[in-house]
Write an enzyme that holds these catalytic residues in place. Structure first.
Site, PDB file in Angstrom:
ATOM      1  N   GLU B  65       0.803  -1.226   0.000  1.00  7.98           N
ATOM      2  CA  GLU B  65       0.000   0.000   0.000  1.00  7.98           C
ATOM      3  C   GLU B  65       0.833   1.272   0.000  1.00  7.98           C
ATOM      4  OE1 GLU B  65      -0.803  -2.622   1.928  1.00  7.98           O
ATOM      5  OE2 GLU B  65      -2.860  -3.148   1.372  1.00  7.98           O
ATOM      6  N   HIS B 134     -10.553  -4.844  10.593  1.00  6.95           N
ATOM      7  CA  HIS B 134     -11.203  -4.687   9.284  1.00  6.95           C
ATOM      8  C   HIS B 134     -12.515  -3.923   9.378  1.00  6.95           C
ATOM      9  CE1 HIS B 134      -8.355  -7.726   7.932  1.00  6.95           C
ATOM     10  NE2 HIS B 134      -8.755  -7.543   6.694  1.00  6.95           N
TER      11      HIS B 134
END
Lengths: 337, 333
Positions: B65, B134
Site C-alpha cells: 500500500e 477490518h
C-alpha cells in the site's frame, strides 16, 4: 563496472564549477545559519559534491530527479539560480518555493527536479511514480531517485525495488551511502553493509562505486541511465561517500571518530578532482583561482539577494494549500465561504 | 441518458460507471490497486474495466500500500490522474506517510509548482463481523489534514457524481466508500452530472431536530426519522457529503431553525468527525440551540467479532431515536 564517462574538457570544467558552487554555497549557508538568518534544519552535503555533481552531469536535462532533504546541491547542479535557493533557505518571498519549503524542500520543476523530502525513504515511491509516468506516456526519460543508506532499511524502499523489478520501470535508484544515518553508523544499522545487493534481490542490476570520485560517479550513472533508457531496466548504484559535517547544523558531530574523518578528508572530492584537472591539463592553477573567485562572488551575491529580499506576507499564509481552493479563510480551514 | 437515469443502480455499479466514463474521457486517468483488474476488485467496483481499457490503465498491484500509493502520487505530480483503490481504509494506515507527508503537502510545500490530482478510493465501516482490524471508520484521520479533500458518499447518485468530480479535481481526494453500501440501489446521473464538493444535502426535511449523518449513517438516521415521525417528531436529516470542504452554512442554517442537533457518526466519539462538527455548530449556533448537541457514535472500543457485540458497538436507529428524544426533552422550546 563503470560505463563510458565520455567527458569533454568543458564538461569537466563545468562539473568542477558545480562542485565548487555547492561547497561555497553551503559554507555560506552555514554562516547564514550561525547568524540566525536560516532556521530549522540545515543539512549540508559538504564532502558529497562528487556524488551529486557526477550524478546530475550524467543525466539528461529532462530526466526527473528526486532527492532527500540534503538537496541544495541537486538544485544548484541542475542549474537553479543560487539566489532563489538561498532566498528559500532564508524563508523569503523570492525563494524557490515561496518560503514554504525551506532547506529540506527545494523543488524546481522547470528543471525536472521534483524535490527534496524530509521523511527518510518516503520520496523513493515518488521517484518510482515519475518513472511510471514516463512509461505510461511512452517517453524515453529516466527517473533518478537519490536516497541515503538509512533509507534502505525502510520497508517502502523494498516495496519500490519490487515494483520496479516487476514492471521494468525506467528508474535509477541511487543509494548515496555516506555511512551514517544521523549519528548511527551503517554497521550499527544494517545487517549487511553492502547495500546494492538488496536491489539485486529483486532482479535489478546493481553495483557500487567510489562516490568521492566525480568521474567514477558520472561513468556509473551514465551507464545506469543508459541501461534504464535503452534496455528498459531499473538499475541501482550505490555511491560510497562521506559527509564532512554533522547530520545537520544542530549536530556537533562528536560521535564520529576523528581519525576516520581525517582519513576521508584526504579524499576530498574537490581536491582530488582539482588534481585530475591540473594533471590532465584541463585547467591551469590560474583558471582554478579565477573560477573560485567567480563562484565566491556568485555566492556572496546570492546571500545579499536573499538577505535583502522581503519576507513572505503573512496574509499569504493560507495561499496554495489547494490547487483548486475552496475558501479564502486565512486559518486554512475546511469551511466553504 | 434519461432512460438510464430512471433505472436504479447499485452503489458499486454507480462507482463503476464513474470510473468507466472518466477513463473513456481522459487518457491521463488510470486505476491501480490490489486485485482490481483480473479479480474485478474486492468489492467488484472495477468489474469489466480491465477488458475495456487494458492492463496499462487498470493495474493490479502487489500488496504494497505505501509503495503503490506513493507511486501514484509521483505519477500525479506529472499531471496524470491516478485513481487508487485501497482495499479497505484499514490498509490505508500503511500508506499514511505517503498520503499525509507527501500528497497533502506537495502543492503547498513546493510553492505551488506541482499539484497532486490523485483520488484514493477505499471503503470504511463495520457491520460484517470482521473484528477489530477490518471494521474501522477513519474519516476524521483524513479530514484532520489540510491539503486533502475528503468525500463520503451515501447514495449511488452521490457515489457517481462525486467520484467524477474527484477525478477531475486537481488536489488529492480521499474518497471513502462504505462496505455496507455497495449493494444499495438508487438513481444515478449521466456522464455530465458532476456533484460539486462542499454542498450538503437535506435528505429529509423536518422542524424539530437536525440530524447530521454521512455515508451509511444517513440510512440509519432516515430509519430513525421514520420511527420518530410515527411519534409525531419530524427531524431534518442532513448529509454533509464532504468534510473538506465542509458546507457549514447548510448545517448551521438547519440547526438554527430547529434549535436541536444530533450528529450520527460511525467513527469513534473521541476527537473525531462528530466532535469536530459539534465544535463548528457550537461556534455557529450557540445562541440558537436549546440543548447540548447530541452525538451517536461507534462505541469507544476496538470492534469486536461477536455479532451481538458488534451490533451493540455500531450506531443503530434506536440509538438515534433515543438521542433525538433526549435532546428534545432537554430543550426549553
Amino acid at each position: 563496472m563503470t560505463g563510458p564517462s565520455a567527458a569533454e574538457p568543458q564538461d569537466m570544467r563545468d562539473m568542477f564549477r558545480s562542485m565548487l558552487l555547492i561547497r561555497r554555497f553551503e559554507e555560506k549557508a552555514s554562516e547564514e545559519y550561525m547568524a540566525g538568518r536560516i532556521g530549522g534544519f540545515l543539512h549540508l552535503a559538504i564532502g558529497e559534491e562528487a556524488a551529486v555533481v557526477g550524478t546530475v552531469s550524467a543525466m539528461r536535462a529532462d530526466d526527473p530527479l528526486t532527492s532527500t532533504y540534503r538537496e541544495h546541491g541537486q538544485a544548484l547542479a541542475r542549474g537553479t539560480d543560487p539566489r532563489v535557493v538561498m532566498a528559500e533557505l532564508l524563508g523569503r518571498s523570492t525563494g524557490l518555493c515561496g518560503g514554504r519549503g525551506g532547506s529540506m524542500h527545494l523543488m524546481d520543476r522547470s528543471r525536472s527536479f521534483y524535490g527534496g523530502y524530509g521523511i527518510v525513504g518516503g520520496s523513493v515511491p515518488l521517484g518510482l511514480g515519475l518513472a511510471y509516468a514516463i512509461r505510461y506516456r511512452g517517453g524515453d526519460q529516466v527517473s533518478v531517485t537519490m536516497f541515503g543508506d538509512g533509507a534502505t532499511n525502510q520497508g517502502v524502499v523494498a516495496e519500490c525495488f519490487n515494483m520496479a523489478g516487476l514492471w521494468d520501470l525506467p528508474i535509477v535508484f541511487l543509494i548515496l551511502n555516506n555511512q551514517y544515518g544521523m549519528g548511527t553508523s551503517l554497521e550499527h544499522a544494517s545487517a549487511e553493509e553492502d547495500l546494492y545487493p538488496r536491489a539485486e534481490a529483486y532482479g535489478i542490476p546493481a553495483w557500487k562505486v567510489d562516490g568521492m570520485d566525480v568521474m567514477a560517479v558520472r561513468g556509473a550513472v551514465a551507464e545506469a541511465t543508459r541501461m534504464a533508457r535503452e534496455e528498459r531496466s531499473p538499475v541501482c548504484v550505490e555511491l560510497l561517500a562521506y559527509r564532512y559535517r554533522g547530520h545537520s547544523m544542530s549536530d556537533p558531530d562528536t560521535v564520529r571518530d576523528a581519525e576516520e574523518k581525517e582519513r576521508w578528508r584526504l579524499r576530498d572530492p574537490l581536491i582530488t578532482f582539482e588534481r585530475v584537472l591540473l594533471g590532465e591539463a584541463v585547467m591551469t592553477a590560474d583558471d582554478i583561482s579565477a573560477m573560485t573567485a567567480e563562484v565566491e562572488e556568485q555566492v556572496e551575491d546570492a546571500a545579499t539577494f536573499a538577505e535583502q529580499s522581503p519576507e513572505v506576507p503573512v496574509g499569504e499564509l493560507a495561499d496554495g494549500v489547494y490547487a483548486n481552493p475552496f475558501n479564502d479563510d486565512a486559518r486554512g480551514g475546511a469551511l466553504m465561504r | 441518458m434519461s432512460t438510464d437515469a430512471a433505472k436504479p443502480v447499485a452503489y458499486r455499479d454507480a462507482l463503476n460507471q464513474a470510473l468507466r466514463e472518466e477513463l473513456a474521457r481522459d487518457p491521463d486517468v488510470f486505476l491501480l490497486g490490489e486485485d482490481i483488474a483480473g479479480f474485478d476488485g474486492a468489492f467488484k467496483v472495477t468489474r469489466g474495466l480491465l477488458e475495456e481499457f487494458g492492463p496499462e490503465r487498470v493495474v493490479d498491484t502487489p500488496i504494497t500500500e505505501a509503495g503503490f500509493t506513493g507511486l501514484a502520487i509521483g505519477a500525479a505530480m506529472t499531471g496524470l490522474r491516478p485513481v487508487v483503490e485501497i482495499m479497505t481504509v484499514n490498509f490505508a494506515i500503511l500508506a499514511m506517510d505517503q498520503i499525509v507527508n507527501n500528497a497533502a503537502k506537495i502543492h503547498y510545500m513546493f510553492g505551488g509548482q506541482v499539484s497532486v490530482p490523485i483520488v484514493i478510493r477505499m471503503p470504511g465501516g463495520g457491520g460484517h463481523q470482521l473484528s477489530s482490524q477490518h471494521s474501522q471508520t477513519l474519516d476524521s484521520w483524513f479530514a484532520h489534514v489540510p491539503g486533502l479533500k475528503v468525500v463520503c458518499p451515501s447514495t449511488p447518485e452521490d457515489a457517481k457524481g462525486l467520484l467524477k468530480t474527484a477525478i477531475r479535481d486537481d488536489d488529492p481526494v480521499i474518497f471513502i466508500e462504505n462496505e455496507g453500501l455497495y449493494g444499495k440501489k438508487g438513481p444515478v446521473g449521466g456522464p455530465d452530472d458532476l456533484i460539486p464538493f462542499g454542498q450538503a444535502v437535506v435528505r429529509r426535511a423536518g422542524t424539530h431536530c437536525t440530524v447530521i449523518a454521512h455515508s451509511r449513517m444517513v440510512w440509519v438516521a432516515l430509519q430513525a426519522a421514520e420511527e420518530l415521525a410515527a411519534q409525531g417528531i419530524e427531524v431534518e436529516v442532513i448529509d454533509p457529503r464532504t468534510f473538506r470542504p465542509l458546507d457549514l452554512d447548510t448545517l448551521a442554517g438547519s440547526v438554527r431553525r430547529t434549535g436541536h442537533a444530533v450528529i450520527v457518526d460511525e467513527g469513534w466519539p473521541e476527537y473525531g468527525i462528530s466532535a469536530g462538527l459539534a465544535t463548528h455548530l457550537y461556534e455557529a449556533c450557540f445562541d440558537w440551540i436549546d440543548a447540548p448537541i447530541g452525538r451517536v457514535n461507534c462505541a469507544d472500543v476496538p470492534m469486536p467479532y461477536a455479532k451481538n457485540l458488534e451490533q451493540a458497538a455500531l450506531p443503530q436507529p434506536a440509538d438515534v431515536v433515543a438521542a433525538v428524544l433526549a435532546n428534545i426533552g432537554r430543550g426549553v422550546s
